[in-house]
Design an enzyme around this catalytic site. Structure first.
Site, short mmCIF file in Angstrom:
data_model
loop_
_atom_site.label_atom_id
_atom_site.label_comp_id
_atom_site.label_asym_id
_atom_site.label_seq_id
_atom_site.Cartn_x
_atom_site.Cartn_y
_atom_site.Cartn_z
CB THR A 160 -0.92 0.03 1.24
OG1 THR A 160 -1.55 1.31 1.36
CG2 THR A 160 -0.12 -0.22 2.52
CD GLU A 170 -2.61 5.44 4.04
OE1 GLU A 170 -2.02 5.88 5.04
OE2 GLU A 170 -3.44 6.11 3.39
CE1 TYR A 179 -3.95 -1.83 5.44
CE2 TYR A 179 -3.33 0.39 4.76
CZ TYR A 179 -3.66 -0.91 4.44
OH TYR A 179 -3.69 -1.31 3.12
#
Length: 382
Positions: free
Chosen positions: A166, A168, A190
Site C-alpha cells: 500500500t 500508506e 495499518y
C-alpha cells in the site's frame, strides 16, 4: 585410468543435466496448470481479479471467512454462473482465516496453487487506530503465516506469490512523487503492519529464492469500493442527495491529496507482476493527484450541482449554486496522524510490465455516481 575418470565425469555431468531438465519439465508442467488462490476474494480487488483470471483460463480458488451473514455480494455473479462454477470447478470458495496457520497449510497443500494473490487485510486506516492489535495480527503476521505455509508445503520454488502492499507505507512522505526507492514512513497501525508484510515478502524472496513480489498500490476505487472509504462515501451520499434521501455529507480532511485509479486496471497489474521472469516490487499508480475536495466537486457535478467552498478547517462547507450546504467537515473523521499527500511514480511498472492506466478520475467518478444512483433507486435502504 584417466580415460576412465573422464568417462565417469562425463556420465556425472549427463546425469546432472538430466536432473535439471527433469526439474525444469516438472516446474513447467506445474505452472501450466494455471491454478490461482486469492485471499480477500470477497473484496473490491478480489472480485475484479477473480474475473480477470477466469477470463484467462485459470482455475480460481478463494478464501472466505466464516461469518453469521454472507459477504459475497461482489462475487455472487461468479459463484452462481454455470460457466465458472461447474463440475470442472473453475471457481471454488473455501473457509479460512489469516489468523489460522493450520487452515492455510491445509488449503495450500490441497490446492497446490501456481499463483497466490494475497489481498486479505484489515485495510481501513482509521479503524486500525481502534483495532491496532487485530490489524497487526491479520495484516502483518497473517502474511508471514501464508508465506510460511508455502514453505511448509515444499512449494517454495513452484508457487508465485503476490502481496498487496500500500501507498500508506510512505505516510509522512520523504519525496514527491513516491517510487520503489522512496523511504517508508508509516503513519498508522495499518501502515506499520503492512510495512512488516512488505519486508517479510522481501525476506522470504531472498532467503528461500521464492518468487514473491510486492505491489505498492496507490488508492484505487470502483463501484465495488467498500462503503466506509471516502470515495464511496462521497458517491453514495451524492446519489442519496440526488434522490432527496439525504441533505448533506460529513467528511474529514478535504485537503488530503491522493493518487486515485480504477481497481479493474490495478488487478491487471497484479497479474502482470507474477508473469515476469524475475520477482520484483512495483509501484502501481496513475501519477496524477486530486484532493478530496476536488473529488467532491466532480461527484456533485454529475448530478448538476456546482459546489462553492467557504471557510477553513473544521468550519469549511461546500454549498451548491442555490446556497444549500452539501458538504460539512467533522473532526471525528480526522485521523490521529494524517497523511497529507500521496503521489505515485509508476515509471517502473510502465517500462517493465507494460502497464499503464487509462481510466481518468473524472471517468471513475462518473461510473461510481451512476452506479450508486442505480443502487439507491432499486433499494433506498442500500
Amino acid at each position: 585410468m584417466e580415460a576412465r575418470n573422464a568417462e565417469g565425469l562425463e556420465s556425472c555431468i549427463e546425469k546432472i543435466q538430466e536432473v535439471k531438465l527433469s526439474s525444469f519439465a516438472e516446474l513447467k508442467a506445474f505452472r501450466e496448470r494455471k491454478v490461482a488462490l486469492i485471499t480477500g476474494i470477497t473484496g473490491q480487488d478480489g472480485s475484479y481479479l477473480a474475473e480477470l483470471l477466469l477470463s484467462k483460463g485459470y482455475k480460481v480458488h478463494g478464501i472466505i471467512r466464516r461469518s453469521s451473514s454472507f459477504n459475497t455480494a461482489r462475487i455472487e455473479h461468479l459463484y452462481g454462473n454455470p460457466v465458472t462454477h461447474n463440475g470442472s470447478a473453475s471457481f471454488s470458495l473455501h473457509y479460512g482465516d489469516m489468523t489460522d496457520s493450520s487452515c492455510l497449510i491445509k488449503l495450500i497443500s490441497t490446492i497446490e496453487p501456481t499463483e497466490i494473490y494475497h489481498l486479505a487485510a484489515q485495510s481501513h486506516v482509521k479503524v486500525s487506530f481502534d483495532l491496532p492489535e487485530y490489524t497487526a495480527e491479520v495484516d502483518a503476521v497473517g502474511t508471514l503465516r501464508l508465506l510460511d505455509a508455502i514453505h511448509a508445503c515444499r512449494l517454495t520454488e513452484k508457487v508465485r506469490f503476490y502481496q498487496a502492499s500500500t501507498s500508506e507505507l510512505y505516510g509522512k512522505v520523504q519525496e514527491i512523487p513516491q517510487s520503489e526507492l522512496t523511504p517508508f514512513y508509516p503513519r498508522s497501525p495499518y501502515a506499520v503492519a503492512k510495512m512488516y508484510g512488505y519486508w517479510i515478502v522481501v525476506n522470504y524472496r531472498e532467503a528461500y529464492k521464492m518468487f514473491a513480489c510486492n505491489g505498492i498500490l496507490f488508492n484505487h476505487e470502483s463501484p465495488r469500493r467498500g462503503e466506509t472509504f471516502v470515495t464511496r462515501k462521497i458517491t453514495r451520499s451524492v446519489a442519496k442527495i440526488s434522490l432527496r434521501q439525504q441533505e448533506h455529507i460529513e467528511l474529514g480532511n478535504l485537503s488530503a491529496l491522493r493518487d486515485w485509479g480504477h481497481a479493474k486496471e490495478y488487478v491487471e497489474a497484479m497479474w502482470r507482476i507474477l508473469q515476469q521472469d524475475t520477482p520484483d516490487d512495483f509501484v502501481i499508480a496513475t501519477g496524477k493527484q486530486f484532493s478530496v475536495r476536488e473529488f467532491c466537486n466532480l461527484a456533485f457535478a454529475e448530478i448538476g450541482e456546482q459546489l462553492v467552498w467557504e471557510g477553513e478547517g473544521v468550519d469549511e462547507v461546500g454549498k451548491n449554486q442555490d446556497g444549500v450546504v452539501r458538504v460539512k467537515v467533522s473532526p471525528k473523521y480526522y485521523r490521529p496522524t494524517e497523511v497529507e499527500t500521496l503521489l505515485g511514480n509508476p515509471a517502473k511498472a510502465r517500462k517493465t510490465l507494460g502497464w499503464e492506466p487509462k481510466i481518468t478520475v473524472p471517468e471513475l467518478v462518473k461510473e461510481m455516481v451512476a452506479s450508486d444512483i442505480a443502487l439507491m433507486e432499486a433499494d433506498p435502504m442500500a
